[in-house]
Write a protein that holds these residues in place. Structure first.
Motif, PDB file in Angstrom:
ATOM      1  N   GLN A 138      36.368  43.382  48.352  1.00 23.48           N
ATOM      2  CA  GLN A 138      36.029  43.879  47.014  1.00 23.48           C
ATOM      3  C   GLN A 138      36.642  42.975  45.943  1.00 23.48           C
ATOM      4  N   ALA A 139      37.858  42.487  46.191  1.00 21.76           N
ATOM      5  CA  ALA A 139      38.498  41.557  45.254  1.00 21.76           C
ATOM      6  C   ALA A 139      37.653  40.290  45.130  1.00 21.76           C
ATOM      7  N   LEU A 140      37.212  39.755  46.258  1.00 18.08           N
ATOM      8  CA  LEU A 140      36.376  38.545  46.249  1.00 18.08           C
ATOM      9  C   LEU A 140      35.075  38.786  45.494  1.00 18.08           C
ATOM     10  N   PHE A 141      34.488  39.965  45.666  1.00 22.81           N
ATOM     11  CA  PHE A 141      33.263  40.316  44.949  1.00 22.81           C
ATOM     12  C   PHE A 141      33.488  40.216  43.435  1.00 22.81           C
ATOM     13  N   HIS A 142      34.565  40.820  42.942  1.00 24.02           N
ATOM     14  CA  HIS A 142      34.833  40.814  41.498  1.00 24.02           C
ATOM     15  C   HIS A 142      35.191  39.415  40.996  1.00 24.02           C
TER      16      HIS A 142
ATOM     17  N   LEU B 138      37.348  41.567  32.763  1.00 23.81           N
ATOM     18  CA  LEU B 138      37.461  42.878  33.393  1.00 23.81           C
ATOM     19  C   LEU B 138      37.217  42.793  34.901  1.00 23.81           C
ATOM     20  N   ASN B 139      36.297  41.929  35.313  1.00 23.15           N
ATOM     21  CA  ASN B 139      36.091  41.727  36.749  1.00 23.15           C
ATOM     22  C   ASN B 139      37.323  41.101  37.394  1.00 23.15           C
ATOM     23  N   MET B 140      37.996  40.214  36.675  1.00 18.18           N
ATOM     24  CA  MET B 140      39.233  39.646  37.212  1.00 18.18           C
ATOM     25  C   MET B 140      40.312  40.729  37.337  1.00 18.18           C
ATOM     26  N   LYS B 141      40.393  41.603  36.344  1.00 16.56           N
ATOM     27  CA  LYS B 141      41.358  42.699  36.407  1.00 16.56           C
ATOM     28  C   LYS B 141      41.031  43.626  37.576  1.00 16.56           C
ATOM     29  N   ALA B 142      39.753  43.970  37.732  1.00 15.50           N
ATOM     30  CA  ALA B 142      39.328  44.827  38.846  1.00 15.50           C
ATOM     31  C   ALA B 142      39.628  44.147  40.181  1.00 15.50           C
ATOM     32  N   GLY B 143      39.352  42.856  40.257  1.00 20.02           N
ATOM     33  CA  GLY B 143      39.635  42.111  41.478  1.00 20.02           C
ATOM     34  C   GLY B 143      41.116  42.059  41.812  1.00 20.02           C
TER      35      GLY B 143
END
Length: 140
Positions: free
Chosen positions: A106-110, A90-95
């Motif tokens: 924000q992408a790097l954070f996720h 899900l973090n990859m999807k959000a990123g």
């Protein structure tokens, strides 16, 4: 199509039937109908099933280029999920949605969050995908 158990839902219940119908509609490209069914169940299900619903709603919004709505649903799914590997995905999807919105920090954070979870889970596929996503984000 990913079939998952709907925790807290009785097998054969009307809720389970609606979720399975929504999954089927999504898999054949009937996104609007699937979205309507998923959204009708959000408040009627337990957290783990709601996480699954938000993930699917996020996928539908992403496919429709509604990236802010997709992101919001992925974040809701992250908050509700109890499974570390699902949280990493899900973090990859959000990123990826953040990348499409050109919100690279924000992408790097996720992606970094996904990598940390993947390393703890010792999941080679998740680890490689996380590194790949981080690399692509740094190229932007």
């Amino acid at each position: 199509m990913m079939i998952v158990p709907f925790f807290g839902i009785a097998s054969g219940s009307s809720t389970e039937r609606i979720l399975l119908k929504a999954d089927s509609l999504k898999s054949v490209g009937e996104s609007n109908q699937a979205l309507e069914l998923y959204l009708s169940l959000v408040d009627q299900t337990k957290d783990t099933t709601r996480a699954y619903i938000h993930q699917n709603v996020g996928d539908i919004y992403k496919s429709a280029n509604q990236f802010k709505e997709a992101y919001e649903n992925y974040i809701n799914a992250i908050k509700l999920s109890r499974d570390n590997k699902r949280i990493a995905w899900l973090n990859m999807k959000a990123g990826s949605v953040c990348g499409l919105l050109e919100q690279i920090d924000q992408a790097l954070f996720h992606f970094d969050k996904a990598l940390n979870i993947s390393l703890k889970e010792n999941d080679d596929l998740l680890i490689s995908q996380s590194y790949n996503n981080l690399g692509l984000a740094y190229l932007k």
